[in-house]
Design a protein around this motif. Structure first.
Motif, PDB file in Angstrom:
ATOM      1  N   ALA B  33       0.835  -1.211   0.000  1.00 39.88           N
ATOM      2  CA  ALA B  33       0.000   0.000   0.000  1.00 39.88           C
ATOM      3  C   ALA B  33       0.868   1.259   0.000  1.00 39.88           C
ATOM      4  CB  ALA B  33      -0.933  -0.001   1.204  1.00 39.88           C
ATOM      5  N   ARG B  36       2.626   1.683  -3.342  1.00 35.77           N
ATOM      6  CA  ARG B  36       1.699   2.151  -4.376  1.00 35.77           C
ATOM      7  C   ARG B  36       1.392   3.638  -4.197  1.00 35.77           C
ATOM      8  NH1 ARG B  36      -4.145  -0.774  -5.536  1.00 35.77           N
ATOM      9  NH2 ARG B  36      -4.772   0.487  -7.341  1.00 35.77           N
ATOM     10  N   ALA B  37       1.204   4.056  -2.955  1.00 37.34           N
ATOM     11  CA  ALA B  37       0.939   5.470  -2.700  1.00 37.34           C
ATOM     12  C   ALA B  37       2.135   6.324  -3.088  1.00 37.34           C
ATOM     13  CB  ALA B  37       0.587   5.677  -1.224  1.00 37.34           C
ATOM     14  N   ALA B  40       2.316   6.631  -6.739  1.00 39.15           N
ATOM     15  CA  ALA B  40       1.266   7.544  -7.215  1.00 39.15           C
ATOM     16  C   ALA B  40       1.708   8.992  -7.085  1.00 39.15           C
ATOM     17  CB  ALA B  40      -0.025   7.317  -6.439  1.00 39.15           C
ATOM     18  N   LEU B  41       2.389   9.312  -5.993  1.00 38.13           N
ATOM     19  CA  LEU B  41       2.870  10.675  -5.817  1.00 38.13           C
ATOM     20  C   LEU B  41       3.948  11.008  -6.845  1.00 38.13           C
ATOM     21  CD1 LEU B  41       3.063  11.041  -1.933  1.00 38.13           C
ATOM     22  CD2 LEU B  41       1.321  11.869  -3.484  1.00 38.13           C
ATOM     23  N   GLN B  45      -0.227  10.219 -10.341  1.00 45.09           N
ATOM     24  CA  GLN B  45      -1.395   9.423 -10.672  1.00 45.09           C
ATOM     25  C   GLN B  45      -2.582   9.881  -9.852  1.00 45.09           C
ATOM     26  OE1 GLN B  45      -0.726   5.252 -10.179  1.00 45.09           O
ATOM     27  NE2 GLN B  45      -2.888   4.771 -10.001  1.00 45.09           N
ATOM     28  N   ARG B  46      -3.740   9.842 -10.460  1.00 36.66           N
ATOM     29  CA  ARG B  46      -4.930  10.281  -9.745  1.00 36.66           C
ATOM     30  C   ARG B  46      -6.003   9.221  -9.684  1.00 36.66           C
ATOM     31  NH1 ARG B  46      -6.834  14.318 -13.104  1.00 36.66           N
ATOM     32  NH2 ARG B  46      -5.283  13.672 -14.608  1.00 36.66           N
ATOM     33  N   SER B  47      -5.862   8.160 -10.480  1.00 37.83           N
ATOM     34  CA  SER B  47      -6.953   7.195 -10.491  1.00 37.83           C
ATOM     35  C   SER B  47      -6.464   5.838 -10.040  1.00 37.83           C
ATOM     36  CB  SER B  47      -7.557   7.088 -11.889  1.00 37.83           C
ATOM     37  OG  SER B  47      -6.537   6.729 -12.804  1.00 37.83           O
ATOM     38  N   VAL B  48      -7.364   5.041  -9.511  1.00 37.72           N
ATOM     39  CA  VAL B  48      -7.050   3.709  -9.031  1.00 37.72           C
ATOM     40  C   VAL B  48      -6.883   2.789 -10.230  1.00 37.72           C
ATOM     41  CG1 VAL B  48      -7.857   1.831  -7.558  1.00 37.72           C
ATOM     42  CG2 VAL B  48      -8.426   4.185  -7.011  1.00 37.72           C
ATOM     43  N   GLY B  49      -6.182   1.688 -10.066  1.00 35.30           N
ATOM     44  CA  GLY B  49      -5.805   0.803 -11.156  1.00 35.30           C
ATOM     45  C   GLY B  49      -6.955   0.377 -12.047  1.00 35.30           C
ATOM     46  N   ARG B  50      -8.105   0.089 -11.421  1.00 32.60           N
ATOM     47  CA  ARG B  50      -9.207  -0.418 -12.219  1.00 32.60           C
ATOM     48  C   ARG B  50     -10.043   0.692 -12.843  1.00 32.60           C
ATOM     49  NH1 ARG B  50     -11.403  -4.982  -8.044  1.00 32.60           N
ATOM     50  NH2 ARG B  50      -9.520  -6.183  -7.940  1.00 32.60           N
ATOM     51  N   ARG B  52     -11.898   2.803 -11.377  1.00 34.37           N
ATOM     52  CA  ARG B  52     -13.221   3.004 -10.811  1.00 34.37           C
ATOM     53  C   ARG B  52     -13.396   4.381 -10.207  1.00 34.37           C
ATOM     54  NH1 ARG B  52     -13.804  -1.866  -6.855  1.00 34.37           N
ATOM     55  NH2 ARG B  52     -11.869  -0.948  -6.213  1.00 34.37           N
ATOM     56  N   MET B  53     -12.300   5.014  -9.960  1.00 34.45           N
ATOM     57  CA  MET B  53     -12.412   6.284  -9.250  1.00 34.45           C
ATOM     58  C   MET B  53     -11.894   7.395 -10.132  1.00 34.45           C
ATOM     59  SD  MET B  53     -10.464   7.381  -5.816  1.00 34.45           S
ATOM     60  CE  MET B  53     -10.338   9.074  -5.365  1.00 34.45           C
ATOM     61  N   ARG B  54     -12.593   8.466 -10.155  1.00 35.33           N
ATOM     62  CA  ARG B  54     -12.134   9.610 -10.926  1.00 35.33           C
ATOM     63  C   ARG B  54     -11.065  10.357 -10.142  1.00 35.33           C
ATOM     64  NH1 ARG B  54     -14.300  10.939 -15.264  1.00 35.33           N
ATOM     65  NH2 ARG B  54     -16.231  10.093 -16.043  1.00 35.33           N
ATOM     66  N   TRP B  60      -2.787  19.358  -7.661  1.00 33.17           N
ATOM     67  CA  TRP B  60      -1.791  18.639  -6.870  1.00 33.17           C
ATOM     68  C   TRP B  60      -0.975  17.749  -7.776  1.00 33.17           C
ATOM     69  CZ3 TRP B  60      -0.686  13.608  -6.519  1.00 33.17           C
ATOM     70  CH2 TRP B  60      -1.672  12.677  -6.913  1.00 33.17           C
TER      71      TRP B  60
END
Lengths: 199, 246
Positions: B33, B36-37, B40-41, B45-50, B52-54, B60
């Motif tokens: 976790a 991955r975070a 992402a920084l 990255q702003r979206s989850v792998g699948r 599902r989240m905008r 930022w």
């Protein structure tokens, strides 16, 4: 119940101007680093909260990452004078609720065995039979009421703070807690009387 | 102040919820976790792998490319590397598996509860002052391929196989290796979730948790055990339940 004892700020949370304005000289990058540090320090709490809110192991990492991204977006809004965990729980609750609304599978009672499938030994230690019993029972408490129950009974947050964090009237919070207690006890009684497979 | 709830939680529910306060999660999961975070920084990255989240606002994301943030994310990853953290599961870390010797499959009546064959070692009832940190010997965990080979296992055969699966747990507890005991108990649970020795397994789990110093979890497990097996004597070694901590 006593108020939350989580009032002292963890060392990873940077201090800031009481108005919520970043101090001169600090950068947005250091804010993001603060957020990452807080996320890392509170992972046990976040993962445990998501499990208690019904997120399955198979979805856990994605949902957890979603929580992190929301934390990051809202980090500037976090009032450093307030305890961190209720704020985190509020995010976890909304993310878990959103996942449920998007149609993620409800965790069926007979599907709980899948939680062990492929688990490494150390992951399995965090999913003891006793813990699974509680999680299965919590699954039978509607999410809105479950959130109040968890915040009050596990996280020891005051009812006033719970109402504020979940943005509900205080009376509603008390009502949900009363019902949730009854529902949890009923679920445990049913599960304990042979309603599960090999406790 | 608002109205008070009119009925307290049952003792079992309260114990189970209190034990959640000390629950810990898999170190491997937490490491993934954080990694991955941090990535992402670094990547903005702003979206989850699948998908599902905008993602959020891009502000930022632009800042994430700043040097200080990249350094912080790199430090998080470096910290994991310095700790020798493996971000992927290592199959070699799983318990070794050796073929089980097919047991004598003569008729074996189930032993009385009070003299269960898996609970012959009187335990010390004092929990350790600290979690056991002795080097963990690799424990041979019998495979249950014997179970798969049998097309129609008799009740007696299943009992014997279950007994063989629980033996490492019993011996682990006897020598103080409680973590390995829990691993063996997990294996039994996977293979025989509703087995003939489910009661013994549950009692051994309480013992192992107690031995690891996880007292609140042991007490919660004991409360659940007593509710399910009210007449069992398998936890007679356990001291009277203490009042749950406020």
């Amino acid at each position: 119940m006593t108020k939350s004892s989580l009032t002292s700020q963890p060392p990873h949370v940077a201090s800031r101007d009481p108005r919520g304005v970043a101090r001169p000289g600090s950068s947005a990058d250091s804010e993001a680093a603060d957020c990452l540090s807080a996320y890392q320090a509170e992972l046990d709490y976040l993962v445990g909260s998501l499990r208690r809110l019904g997120v399955r192991s198979a979805d856990l990492e994605d949902v957890l990452h979603e929580v992190f991204l929301v934390m990051l977006r809202r980090w500037d809004d976090y009032d450093r004078a307030r305890p961190l965990r209720p704020w985190l729980f509020g995010i976890a609750f909304r993310v878990a609720a959103g996942q449920r609304r998007r149609g993620s599978r409800e965790l069926l009672i007979e599907g709980w065995e899948g939680e062990y499938a492929g688990a490494s030994p150390d992951e399995a230690l965090s999913l003891s039979e006793t813990r699974l019993l509680l999680l299965r029972a919590l699954e039978q408490v509607p999410l809105e009421r479950r959130a109040v129950l968890i915040l009050h009974e596990v996280d020891e947050v005051s009812m006033r703070d719970i109402a504020e964090q979940l943005e509900i009237p205080l009376f509603t919070a008390y009502s949900r807690l009363r019902k949730a207690r009854k529902e949890l006890d009923g679920a445990l009684a049913r599960l304990g009387k042979g309603g599960n497979n090999g406790a | 102040m608002g109205p008070k709830p009119d009925k307290p939680l049952s003792d079992l529910a309260r114990q189970l919820l209190v034990s959640e306060r000390s629950s810990t999660e898999s170190p491997a999961l937490k490491e993934r976790a954080v990694a991955r975070a941090a990535r992402a920084l670094q990547e903005g990255q702003r979206s989850v792998g699948r998908g599902r989240m905008r993602g959020g606002r891009s502000a930022w994301g632009a800042r994430a490319r700043g040097g200080a943030l990249a350094a912080a994310a790199a430090l998080a990853l470096a910290g994991l590397a310095a700790a020798g953290v493996r971000l992927l599961k290592d199959p070699a870390a799983e318990a070794s598996v050796v073929p089980v010797t097919r047991p004598n499959l003569g008729p074996t009546p189930r032993a009385p509860v009070a003299s269960s064959p898996v609970l012959t070692t009187p335990p010390s009832v004092e929990p350790p002052s600290s979690v056991a940190s002795a080097p963990r010997a690799r424990v041979a965990v019998p495979t249950v391929s014997a179970q798969a080979e049998l097309t129609a296992p008799t009740r007696a055969r299943q009992y014997a196989i279950e007994l063989a699966l629980l033996e490492p747990a019993r011996s682990g507890i006897a020598r103080g290796d409680f973590a390995d005991a829990l691993t063996a108990l997990l294996r039994h649970r996977r293979e025989f979730p509703a087995g003939q020795l489910a009661e013994e397994r549950s009692a051994l789990q309480v013992r192992a948790l107690w031995g690891l110093g996880r007292v609140s979890q042991a007490e919660a497990a004991a409360a659940a055990f007593r509710q399910r097996y009210p007449r069992s004597a398998l936890l007679s070694w356990m001291p009277q339940r203490r009042a749950p901590s406020p």
